[in-house]
Every structure is written in structure tokens, then in C-alpha cells.
Design a protein around this motif. Sequence first.
Motif, PDB file in Angstrom:
ATOM      1  N   SER A  34      36.834  88.633  26.250  1.00 15.60           N
ATOM      2  CA  SER A  34      36.185  89.378  25.325  1.00 15.60           C
ATOM      3  C   SER A  34      34.476  88.525  25.717  1.00 15.60           C
ATOM      4  CB  SER A  34      36.526  88.734  23.747  1.00 15.60           C
ATOM      5  OG  SER A  34      37.768  88.912  23.215  1.00 15.60           O
ATOM      6  N   PRO A  46      36.808  93.696  23.771  1.00 14.74           N
ATOM      7  CA  PRO A  46      36.380  93.507  22.499  1.00 14.74           C
ATOM      8  C   PRO A  46      34.955  92.588  22.575  1.00 14.74           C
ATOM      9  CG  PRO A  46      38.679  92.435  23.025  1.00 14.74           C
ATOM     10  CD  PRO A  46      38.135  93.167  24.195  1.00 14.74           C
ATOM     11  N   TYR A  48      31.720  90.730  20.503  1.00 15.56           N
ATOM     12  CA  TYR A  48      31.353  89.857  19.251  1.00 15.56           C
ATOM     13  C   TYR A  48      29.851  89.796  19.187  1.00 15.56           C
ATOM     14  CZ  TYR A  48      36.373  89.163  18.856  1.00 15.56           C
ATOM     15  OH  TYR A  48      37.727  89.259  18.803  1.00 15.56           O
ATOM     16  N   LYS A  64      38.504  84.835  16.422  1.00 17.50           N
ATOM     17  CA  LYS A  64      38.869  86.094  16.284  1.00 17.50           C
ATOM     18  C   LYS A  64      39.394  86.603  17.718  1.00 17.50           C
ATOM     19  CE  LYS A  64      36.618  88.299  12.508  1.00 17.50           C
ATOM     20  NZ  LYS A  64      35.309  89.103  12.102  1.00 17.50           N
ATOM     21  N   SER A  65      38.878  86.248  18.887  1.00 16.37           N
ATOM     22  CA  SER A  65      39.078  86.397  20.168  1.00 16.37           C
ATOM     23  C   SER A  65      40.292  85.536  20.672  1.00 16.37           C
ATOM     24  CB  SER A  65      37.925  86.213  21.151  1.00 16.37           C
ATOM     25  OG  SER A  65      37.697  84.631  21.234  1.00 16.37           O
TER      26      SER A  65
END
Length: 243
Positions: A34, A46, A48, A64-65
Motif C-alpha cells: 500500500s 490501496p 492512504y 488498516k494496511s
Amino acid sequence: MSLPQKDVYLVIGGSGFLGRHIVDKLLARGDVVSIFDIVQRYHDVPFYSGDISEESQVAQAMQKSGATCIIHTASPPHGIDDPALYWKVNVDGTQAVINAAVANGLRKLVFTSSAGVVFNGEDLVNIDERLPPPEKSMDAYNESKAKGEELVLAANGKGGLLTVALRPSGIFGPGDRQVMHGLSQVFERNQTNFQIGDNNNLFDWTYVTNVAHAHLLAADKLVPPKQLSEQETSNIVNYYLPT
Ligand code: NAD
């Protein structure tokens, strides 16, 4: 014997020139990756959005990752007249990354430093990583990169986090927005007759995919030191003893 758990990567500054090449290399070998950055340029992994000087934003992205390994390439570009910004991102921001990594039990942190941290204005020939930064850095960028590097290396072992810093020299290759842009501007201004020194100056350049590869190797080699058996220790001692 169980195989070591595969790392999950969060590339901080992954929208940037070097960061993107690191992401590409991780994807090419099938890793989960990510990006954390203040700008989004890619949509294939993904993303962020956040600023590394905000510890809670970094911590949230780590959680979250599911990252276990951080590759931290973020920095304002060299040559900006804003010492406070360099300090905020490269020193306070790097400290925030370390704090969040330790608090969230991450295993690894790879930091992109710069060869400029040891430059003192003199020729540097055949030096290696043992050369310390000069008392007075060349500029605010290099001062902040040196301090960031110091923080990262001092954090090695904290809460089980393993750290390493790399010092690339000039980086060139596809996706570069600084070096070629500057050179083409010089050319457009017809400043091609300017010469610095006696035309024998040397400067190190590394192709961006090689620098990216070095980051993956550094991450792969960040493993806890092996506990040696008594026999292994004595083999090593005997090897180094004069015969
Ligand atoms: P770049 O500007 O292309 O990439 C840096 C990325 O960091 C950008 O995407 C930017 O948005 C992001 N970023 C900046 N501030 C941030 C913040 N506060 N929070 C989150 N993200 C932020 O630069 P690059 O050339 O790819 O350089 C990458 C790293 O390599 C930097 O740490 C730089 O100091 C180091 N370095 C670069 C060179 C070179 O020649 N380009 C040489 C030596 C070292």
C-alpha cells in the motif's frame, strides 16, 4: 521448520519518483503493498492519504494496511528555501513514523536517506558508511536528512523494530521530476557554456530501479540477529585468530 512470515509493505512517499519504482518492484514479485502519501498519483494499490508529521494518520495507515514493513521515502525535494518544512517532514515526520511503527509492533523500517548527509563541500573519494555527517551540513535539506537518519538508526531494536537507512546518490530514470527538468531548463536558457571547476568533477548517479532494488534487498535482510551456538562462536573466533 516454519518459513518466516512474508512481509506486508507500506511505502511512505509511494506516489513519488523512487517510491513508485519500489512499489512496482514489490508488485512484480507478488508482494502485498500500500501507499501513504500527501498526493495520490496511482490507483492500482490501496492508498492512504496523510502527512507523516501527523502520527495518528501514519498509525491508522499502518493498522488498516496490515503492514509489517515500512519503506519510508517521503521528503520535500532538495532545493526549497524552507528549513522549517524540511525539519517538520524529515525530522518530526520521521520520528512520528518511528513512534507509530513501535506502537503498532511493526517489524521493519527502511529509510531513504541521502549521500548528501556526509557531503562537506570537499572531494569525497573511497568513503563508506563509516564517514559521519560533517559538523555543519551543506544545507537545511541535508541537515534534516542526517537527523532523520540518526533517529531511524537509534530506533533499531525498539519494541522489536529493525531499522536500516540507505544513502543514495543522485537518482535518475523514468518518472524523475527534478534532475532532468533542471538540466533541460539550463539547456533552454542556453547556459551550456558554463563549467564548474576544471571539468573533471565527478558525481555519483544511480539508475532508479537499482536504488529501488537496494531498498527491497535491505528490507529482506532486516532479520533479527541469529543466536549462535557455542560451537559456531568458537569457529568464528578461531577463524579470526592469527595462525
Ligand atoms: P519525490 O518528490 O518524487 O517523492 C517524495 C514523495 O514524498 C512525494 O510523492 C511526496 O508527495 C511525498 N511526501 C512529501 N512530504 C510528505 C509528507 N509530509 N507526508 C507524506 N508524504 C510526503 O522524491 P524522490 O526523488 O523520489 O526522493 C525519494 C527519497 O529519496 C527522498 O527521501 C529523497 O530525500 C531521497 N533521495 C533522492 C535523491 C534524488 O536524486 N532524487 C537522491 C538521494 C536521496
